[in-house]
Design a protein around this motif. Structure first.
Motif, PDB file in Angstrom:
ATOM      1  N   ALA A 236       0.830  -1.214   0.000  1.00  0.00           N
ATOM      2  CA  ALA A 236       0.000   0.000   0.000  1.00  0.00           C
ATOM      3  C   ALA A 236       0.858   1.255   0.000  1.00  0.00           C
ATOM      4  CB  ALA A 236      -0.906  -0.003   1.225  1.00  0.00           C
ATOM      5  N   ARG A 237       0.379   2.286  -0.698  1.00  0.00           N
ATOM      6  CA  ARG A 237       1.137   3.523  -0.831  1.00  0.00           C
ATOM      7  C   ARG A 237       0.272   4.726  -0.496  1.00  0.00           C
ATOM      8  NH1 ARG A 237       5.276   3.968  -4.576  1.00  0.00           N
ATOM      9  NH2 ARG A 237       4.396   5.996  -5.069  1.00  0.00           N
ATOM     10  N   THR A 238       0.936   5.851  -0.183  1.00  0.00           N
ATOM     11  CA  THR A 238       0.198   7.094   0.027  1.00  0.00           C
ATOM     12  C   THR A 238      -0.266   7.638  -1.321  1.00  0.00           C
ATOM     13  OG1 THR A 238       1.592   7.612   1.907  1.00  0.00           O
ATOM     14  CG2 THR A 238       0.370   9.437   0.939  1.00  0.00           C
ATOM     15  N   ILE A 239      -1.500   8.111  -1.373  1.00  0.00           N
ATOM     16  CA  ILE A 239      -2.028   8.717  -2.604  1.00  0.00           C
ATOM     17  C   ILE A 239      -1.754  10.219  -2.524  1.00  0.00           C
ATOM     18  CG2 ILE A 239      -4.090   9.047  -4.020  1.00  0.00           C
ATOM     19  CD1 ILE A 239      -5.349   6.701  -2.432  1.00  0.00           C
ATOM     20  N   PRO A 240      -1.005  10.786  -3.482  1.00  0.00           N
ATOM     21  CA  PRO A 240      -0.635  12.204  -3.350  1.00  0.00           C
ATOM     22  C   PRO A 240      -1.825  13.173  -3.452  1.00  0.00           C
ATOM     23  CG  PRO A 240       0.477  11.179  -5.235  1.00  0.00           C
ATOM     24  CD  PRO A 240      -0.376  10.131  -4.632  1.00  0.00           C
ATOM     25  N   VAL A 241      -2.728  12.910  -4.401  1.00  0.00           N
ATOM     26  CA  VAL A 241      -3.878  13.807  -4.578  1.00  0.00           C
ATOM     27  C   VAL A 241      -5.135  12.972  -4.779  1.00  0.00           C
ATOM     28  CG1 VAL A 241      -4.836  15.748  -5.865  1.00  0.00           C
ATOM     29  CG2 VAL A 241      -2.370  15.399  -5.820  1.00  0.00           C
ATOM     30  N   ILE A 242      -6.189  13.380  -4.112  1.00  0.00           N
ATOM     31  CA  ILE A 242      -7.430  12.612  -4.195  1.00  0.00           C
ATOM     32  C   ILE A 242      -8.582  13.613  -4.185  1.00  0.00           C
ATOM     33  CG2 ILE A 242      -7.635  12.327  -1.685  1.00  0.00           C
ATOM     34  CD1 ILE A 242      -8.472   9.453  -2.150  1.00  0.00           C
ATOM     35  N   SER A 243      -9.715  13.253  -4.785  1.00  0.00           N
ATOM     36  CA  SER A 243     -10.832  14.206  -4.833  1.00  0.00           C
ATOM     37  C   SER A 243     -11.688  14.108  -3.568  1.00  0.00           C
ATOM     38  CB  SER A 243     -11.690  13.946  -6.062  1.00  0.00           C
ATOM     39  OG  SER A 243     -12.430  12.755  -5.892  1.00  0.00           O
ATOM     40  N   TYR A 244     -12.465  15.150  -3.332  1.00  0.00           N
ATOM     41  CA  TYR A 244     -13.394  15.138  -2.190  1.00  0.00           C
ATOM     42  C   TYR A 244     -14.252  13.877  -2.215  1.00  0.00           C
ATOM     43  CZ  TYR A 244     -12.862  20.256  -1.430  1.00  0.00           C
ATOM     44  OH  TYR A 244     -12.412  21.499  -1.162  1.00  0.00           O
ATOM     45  N   ARG A 245     -14.759  13.594  -3.424  1.00  0.00           N
ATOM     46  CA  ARG A 245     -15.686  12.479  -3.510  1.00  0.00           C
ATOM     47  C   ARG A 245     -15.011  11.155  -3.154  1.00  0.00           C
ATOM     48  NH1 ARG A 245     -20.351  11.189  -6.461  1.00  0.00           N
ATOM     49  NH2 ARG A 245     -20.311  13.019  -7.776  1.00  0.00           N
ATOM     50  N   GLU A 246     -13.800  10.987  -3.671  1.00  0.00           N
ATOM     51  CA  GLU A 246     -13.082   9.746  -3.379  1.00  0.00           C
ATOM     52  C   GLU A 246     -12.771   9.638  -1.892  1.00  0.00           C
ATOM     53  OE1 GLU A 246     -10.669   9.299  -7.610  1.00  0.00           O
ATOM     54  OE2 GLU A 246      -9.892  10.596  -6.034  1.00  0.00           O
ATOM     55  N   ALA A 247     -12.313  10.751  -1.325  1.00  0.00           N
ATOM     56  CA  ALA A 247     -11.971  10.720   0.095  1.00  0.00           C
ATOM     57  C   ALA A 247     -13.209  10.455   0.939  1.00  0.00           C
ATOM     58  CB  ALA A 247     -11.319  12.035   0.507  1.00  0.00           C
ATOM     59  N   ALA A 248     -14.336  11.038   0.518  1.00  0.00           N
ATOM     60  CA  ALA A 248     -15.574  10.835   1.274  1.00  0.00           C
ATOM     61  C   ALA A 248     -16.018   9.376   1.181  1.00  0.00           C
ATOM     62  CB  ALA A 248     -16.663  11.758   0.744  1.00  0.00           C
ATOM     63  N   GLU A 249     -15.891   8.784  -0.010  1.00  0.00           N
ATOM     64  CA  GLU A 249     -16.246   7.362  -0.154  1.00  0.00           C
ATOM     65  C   GLU A 249     -15.387   6.517   0.777  1.00  0.00           C
ATOM     66  OE1 GLU A 249     -18.562   5.988  -2.052  1.00  0.00           O
ATOM     67  OE2 GLU A 249     -18.890   7.290  -3.782  1.00  0.00           O
ATOM     68  N   LEU A 250     -14.095   6.840   0.812  1.00  0.00           N
ATOM     69  CA  LEU A 250     -13.188   6.049   1.646  1.00  0.00           C
ATOM     70  C   LEU A 250     -13.512   6.244   3.118  1.00  0.00           C
ATOM     71  CD1 LEU A 250      -9.858   6.614  -0.255  1.00  0.00           C
ATOM     72  CD2 LEU A 250     -11.076   4.456   0.006  1.00  0.00           C
ATOM     73  N   ALA A 251     -13.822   7.479   3.490  1.00  0.00           N
ATOM     74  CA  ALA A 251     -14.130   7.768   4.895  1.00  0.00           C
ATOM     75  C   ALA A 251     -15.400   7.040   5.296  1.00  0.00           C
ATOM     76  CB  ALA A 251     -14.299   9.265   5.092  1.00  0.00           C
ATOM     77  N   TYR A 252     -16.381   7.126   4.404  1.00  0.00           N
ATOM     78  CA  TYR A 252     -17.666   6.491   4.671  1.00  0.00           C
ATOM     79  C   TYR A 252     -17.470   5.000   4.831  1.00  0.00           C
ATOM     80  CZ  TYR A 252     -22.522   5.235   3.990  1.00  0.00           C
ATOM     81  OH  TYR A 252     -23.782   4.728   4.156  1.00  0.00           O
ATOM     82  N   PHE A 253     -16.564   4.459   4.023  1.00  0.00           N
ATOM     83  CA  PHE A 253     -16.334   3.029   4.084  1.00  0.00           C
ATOM     84  C   PHE A 253     -15.230   2.651   5.060  1.00  0.00           C
ATOM     85  CE2 PHE A 253     -19.043   2.873   0.404  1.00  0.00           C
ATOM     86  CZ  PHE A 253     -19.787   1.746   0.696  1.00  0.00           C
ATOM     87  N   GLY A 254     -15.076   3.450   6.086  1.00  0.00           N
ATOM     88  CA  GLY A 254     -14.303   2.975   7.213  1.00  0.00           C
ATOM     89  C   GLY A 254     -12.800   3.151   7.147  1.00  0.00           C
ATOM     90  N   ALA A 255     -12.266   3.786   6.104  1.00  0.00           N
ATOM     91  CA  ALA A 255     -10.836   4.073   6.143  1.00  0.00           C
ATOM     92  C   ALA A 255     -10.680   5.078   7.282  1.00  0.00           C
ATOM     93  CB  ALA A 255     -10.375   4.651   4.818  1.00  0.00           C
TER      94      ALA A 255
END
Ligand code: ASP
Ligand code: MG
Length: 459
Positions: A236-255
């Protein structure tokens, strides 16, 4: 913030940043403190005031020790100790009252669980001053106005804007760094509320939006948003740039990096949010922006949620019952169970959905009550649960319109013998989720991560 050393490190980052730009700090409690406070509240509710006070006493020691190591000056230290005593005295009265009544209302639980931030903010402000930068602790009850939903309050942005600008701007103009208690707000008439567990991130974006900040930086203990949980997927690696929507999906799904509501306040104003690691401040972390940045293949990250339960309501008889879906989900809403995923086959024999395991029992009880008649007449044949499952989500904004992602995912899983129990894709197409047996999570993540080349450097 784990201990005095963490606070000192935090103060250093802040003092450095404040020399370059005006900044407002939002702090959470020292680690573990909120859990301990909630524990004290629950002990008090059982009528055991003594044990509750013993927990507060441990917190006193923890904070006093941090003061001793952070603030060498006796006079300044004494003032801070006094502040800690005042806050803890309030905690004692709240626990005493709870024990006496053997009743813990959501309002009292908020008052008790908020003590951790009220203890840490003055400490951080003092640590910043030690570095020669002026700083002042502020109680968020003075700046964040919320509704009255205790334990998960929502900000009222208009009022928050007025109050926070009036309180914070003059400090910034003087070159003072305001240190605001995270996690906390107050209703318009001054009743303390909390924003929900992990809510300090949310406080930060609420204030960022209210104060028209250029950016919000969330300092945490991970290197940003990762392509997958590194404990399960070593590549696994750090993602340098991510969109609000992607981050929200990940947050919602427990990341675990973000409180799910964290991005709501900043979306409209398009304020970027950084996730950075306070242990490795030399690393850039992840920048969350309105657009993110596209990478080949469309898939950005994977996440898994465990501790969830699959509930299924069904039987051939429900085909003719037009309101089963409506009744099922008004029931989940009534018990305030958060539904994470829904799937219904077109034969309509079965509705299955997923809730947190903590919510499963009350949900099933409420459903059995709602459908009691239908169960008796065999119109609804079963309401069953399966707790041994997990959800894996494949997330990426640019998956939209990219055909073949589901196909690639599922053939990779098939090849590695991972059995799919249910599948869902929202029409936003930025997320494909599937339900598998909990014991298959690691294999599913590793397989999918490899299939989409997420371990390789991202441009
Ligand atoms: N101290 C609160 C909690 O533990 C808020 C936070 O840490 O963000 O939930
Ligand atoms: Mg936290």
């Amino acid at each position: 913030m784990g201990d005095a050393e963490c606070i000192a490190r935090t103060a250093k980052i802040i003092a450095q940043a404040a020399k370059e730009n005006p900044c407002v700090v939002v702090v959470s409690a020292m680690s573990g403190v909120t859990n301990r406070l909630i524990e004290a509240a629950k002990i008090a509710e059982m009528g055991n005031a003594g044990d509750a006070l013993a927990v507060l006493n441990e917190l006193r020691k923890q904070h006093q020790a941090a003061i001793s190591s952070l603030i060498p000056d006796d006079k300044k230290g004494a003032r801070l100790r006094e502040r800690v005593e005042e806050v803890l005295a309030e905690g004692c009265r709240l626990c005493g009252g709870t024990a006496l009544l053997r009743e813990l209302t959501p309002r009292t639980l908020d008052a008790i669980s908020s003590l951790g931030e009220r203890l840490s903010a003055p400490l951080v402000a003092a640590a910043i001053e030690e570095l020669g930068v002026r700083s002042e602790a502020i109680e968020a009850t003075e700046v964040i106005v919320t509704d009255a939903y205790h334990g998960g309050a929502e900000p009222r942005m208009g009022l928050t804007r007025e109050k926070s600008q009036a309180r914070v701007k003059p400090l910034l103009e003087k070159g003072t760094v305001p240190v605001v208690t995270g996690f906390i707000g107050a209703t318009a008439d001054g009743q303390l509320t909390t924003l929900g567990r992990g809510g300090s991130d949310y406080s930060a974006t609420i204030l960022g939006a209210a104060l028209d900040a250029d950016e919000v930086i969330i300092w945490t203990d991970v290197d940003g948003v990762l392509t997958a949980d590194p404990r399960l997927v070593p590549e696994a690696r750090t993602i340098p740039v991510i969109s609000y929507r992607e981050a929200a999906e990940l947050a919602y799904f427990g990341a675990k990096v973000l409180h799910p509501k964290t991005l709501n306040p900043v979306v409209q104003a398009k304020i970027p949010v950084w996730i950075r690691n306070s242990f490795t401040p030399e690393k850039a972390g992840t920048k969350i922006t309105p657009e993110g940045r596209s990478i080949g293949g469309g898939v950005k990250a994977l996440t898994a949620i465990r501790d969830v339960t699959l509930i299924s309501v069904g039987g051939p008889g429900i085909v003719g019952l037009p309101d089963v879906v409506g009744r099922t989900f008004s029931t989940t809403a009534e018990v305030r169970a958060n539904v994470l995923l829904i799937s219904q086959s077109s034969s309509q024999n079965d509705i299955c959905f997923i809730v947190a395991t903590a919510d499963a029992q009350k949900t099933v009880e409420a459903l059995r009550k709602e459908f009691a008649q239908d169960l008796a007449h065999h119109k609804v044949e079963h309401i069953t649960t399966d707790p041994n499952i997990a959800i894996v989500a494949v997330v990426g904004e640019n998956m939209r319109g990219t055909p073949g992602i589901a196909g690639k995912t599922f053939s990779a899983l098939g090849r590695d013998g991972v059995n799919l129990i249910a599948i869902a894709q929202g029409s936003s197409e930025s997320n494909i989720s599937f339900v598998i047996e909990e014991k298959a999570v690691k294999t599913a993540l590793i397989t999918t991560h490899r299939e989409f080349g997420l371990g390789a450097a991202q441009g």
